[in-house]
Write an enzyme that holds these catalytic residues in place. Structure first.
Site, PDB file in Angstrom:
ATOM      1  N   ASN A  41       0.800  -1.225   0.000  1.00  0.00           N
ATOM      2  CA  ASN A  41       0.000   0.000   0.000  1.00  0.00           C
ATOM      3  C   ASN A  41       0.831   1.273   0.000  1.00  0.00           C
ATOM      4  O   ASN A  41       0.285   2.369   0.112  1.00  0.00           O
ATOM      5  CB  ASN A  41      -0.941   0.008   1.214  1.00  0.00           C
ATOM      6  CG  ASN A  41      -0.193   0.116   2.537  1.00  0.00           C
ATOM      7  OD1 ASN A  41       1.011  -0.108   2.607  1.00  0.00           O
ATOM      8  ND2 ASN A  41      -0.917   0.451   3.596  1.00  0.00           N
ATOM      9  N   LYS A  42       2.158   1.164  -0.118  1.00  0.00           N
ATOM     10  CA  LYS A  42       3.021   2.341  -0.020  1.00  0.00           C
ATOM     11  C   LYS A  42       3.197   3.014  -1.384  1.00  0.00           C
ATOM     12  O   LYS A  42       2.727   2.529  -2.398  1.00  0.00           O
ATOM     13  CB  LYS A  42       4.374   1.960   0.580  1.00  0.00           C
ATOM     14  CG  LYS A  42       4.285   1.471   2.033  1.00  0.00           C
ATOM     15  CD  LYS A  42       3.633   2.496   2.940  1.00  0.00           C
ATOM     16  CE  LYS A  42       3.740   2.159   4.426  1.00  0.00           C
ATOM     17  NZ  LYS A  42       2.975   0.966   4.811  1.00  0.00           N
ATOM     18  N   ILE A  43       3.918   4.144  -1.392  1.00  0.00           N
ATOM     19  CA  ILE A  43       4.112   4.946  -2.605  1.00  0.00           C
ATOM     20  C   ILE A  43       4.732   4.110  -3.721  1.00  0.00           C
ATOM     21  O   ILE A  43       4.359   4.223  -4.887  1.00  0.00           O
ATOM     22  CB  ILE A  43       4.947   6.208  -2.292  1.00  0.00           C
ATOM     23  CG1 ILE A  43       5.175   7.077  -3.529  1.00  0.00           C
ATOM     24  CG2 ILE A  43       6.283   5.874  -1.652  1.00  0.00           C
ATOM     25  CD1 ILE A  43       4.002   7.899  -3.924  1.00  0.00           C
TER      26      ILE A  43
END
Length: 384
Positions: free
Chosen positions: A215-217
């Protein structure tokens, strides 16, 4: 008056009218499949391979730290970094209650206890003033270290977290901790790509910890990194996460307790492709923020503004509601309408395993917990 119906319509239309809009989806727009196939064909799919070396060099370059060690997740990065900085059994680590549970868990994995300091409302990260107050009024400096007057425990480290990619006032925190002789470890799990006063997240303290969760950048599926400007700390991170194995052409000799925490080359292959598109993702997410900035005030919502001196990675975009009732109404209406929104995490002292840990008044953390809602923030090709 909050116009919830039109908020749902607006967000769905911005993302191309899918049945459901997720909070933060990964995007695979580049060489991910090609690099994965190359890693598989090479047979180097575990913790050794060209993509491991490649992404470590690139992360060090982006953060300006000189060395990076990629690991299995951000939690492992935090756990190992604290051990390297000397955190041990019955120590205390200053951190914030407004954070994801991994921050506090990693402290506990080292046999230590968190001390929860309040945050600033604008950054949602650790407040330098609250930190200064705690140290001045609750701690003593001795020749054996800093000790909490109430618990009698040694204060071994300070662990601020950059919330949703916003940068806390990390330079002030580092200055305060240097005065007291306390090492700072940055929880930069959510802030890869963000900078503060021109300097990268994770590069201010003794060590910095990054997450590459799905779910990170950018993502490697599961993964993280330890960064440090100190060559000795950086080398020790690599060594400990590789089971503390003494280098030898064929012998297996481990001279202390280590961890099997190294990122596999197959995950690093995905991350290598993601790193190539980091600037693209940030630009797309900046465009999404601009759309929210234009539309949300018309619908009665207050967008959380970017803190001063932060060049943000736009990881998760938030609104600040008037009160808890409005927050809950927003969460209920959007999630029932096919829009994934989320509140701030439960504050750490509200969880059973950390309920007895020291905390200050937490006025700002509780204020934000009652009001902040994260909106869908995924990069999207159709938004310029």
């Amino acid at each position: 008056m909050l116009d919830l119906d039109n908020l749902v319509i607006f967000i769905k239309s911005m993302y191309g009218n899918p049945e459901r809009v997720y909070l933060h989806e990964p995007n695979f727009w580049g060489n991910e499949k090609r690099y994965l196939n190359e890693a598989i064909d090479s047979t180097f799919v575990s913790s050794v391979g060209k993509y491991v070396d490649q992404v470590e060099d690139k992360i060090a370059e982006i953060t300006g730290t000189g060395r990076a060690t990629v690991v299995v997740n951000g939690t492992a990065a935090l756990q190992v970094s604290m051990r390297i900085c000397g955190v041990g059994l019955n120590d205390e680590v200053i951190t914030q209650a407004l954070t994801f549970v991994a921050t506090a868990n990693a402290i506990a994995y080292n046999g230590a206890r968190p001390v929860f300091i309040d945050v600033d409302r604008d950054t949602m990260g650790m407040s330098p003033e609250s930190l200064k107050y705690f140290l001045k009024n609750c701690c003593d400096k001795t020749d054996k270290g800093i000790f909490n007057r109430v618990s009698g425990c040694r204060v071994a480290a300070c662990l601020p977290m950059h919330t949703f990619g916003f940068m806390c006032r990390i330079d002030e925190i580092v200055d305060i901790c240097e005065e007291w002789g306390i090492p700072v470890i940055e929880d930069a799990a959510e802030s890869f790509g963000s900078t503060y006063k021109g300097k990268a997240a994770g590069s201010f303290g003794k060590m910095g910890c990054i997450s590459f969760n799905g779910n990170k950048i950018i993502t490697s599926g599961g993964g993280g990194a330890i960064i440090s400007t100190d060559p000795e700390y950086a080398q020790r991170a690599k060594y400990l996460t590789t089971t503390a194995k003494v280098p030898h052409l064929w012998e297996y000799y481990h001279d202390e307790l280590g961890y099997n925490f190294r990122m596999p080359n197959i995950n690093a292959a995905v991350l290598a492709a993601q790193l190539e598109n980091l600037d693209v993702f940030i630009a797309k997410k900046r465009a999404i923020f601009a759309r929210y900035e234009e539309e949300l005030p018309k619908l009665g919502f207050k967008l959380k503004s970017i803190p001063e001196d932060t060049d943000w990675n736009y990881w998760l975009i938030s609104v600040e509601c008037e009160n808890l009732k409005d927050r809950n109404h927003l969460l209920r209406s959007t999630n029932q309408g096919g829009i994934m929104t989320r509140p701030i995490w439960k504050l750490m002292y509200q969880l059973p395993m950390f309920k007895d840990c020291y905390r200050d008044d937490q006025a700002n953390a509780e204020y934000l917990s009652d009001r902040i809602v994260n909106l869908p923030s995924s990069a999207h090709r159709g938004i310029e």
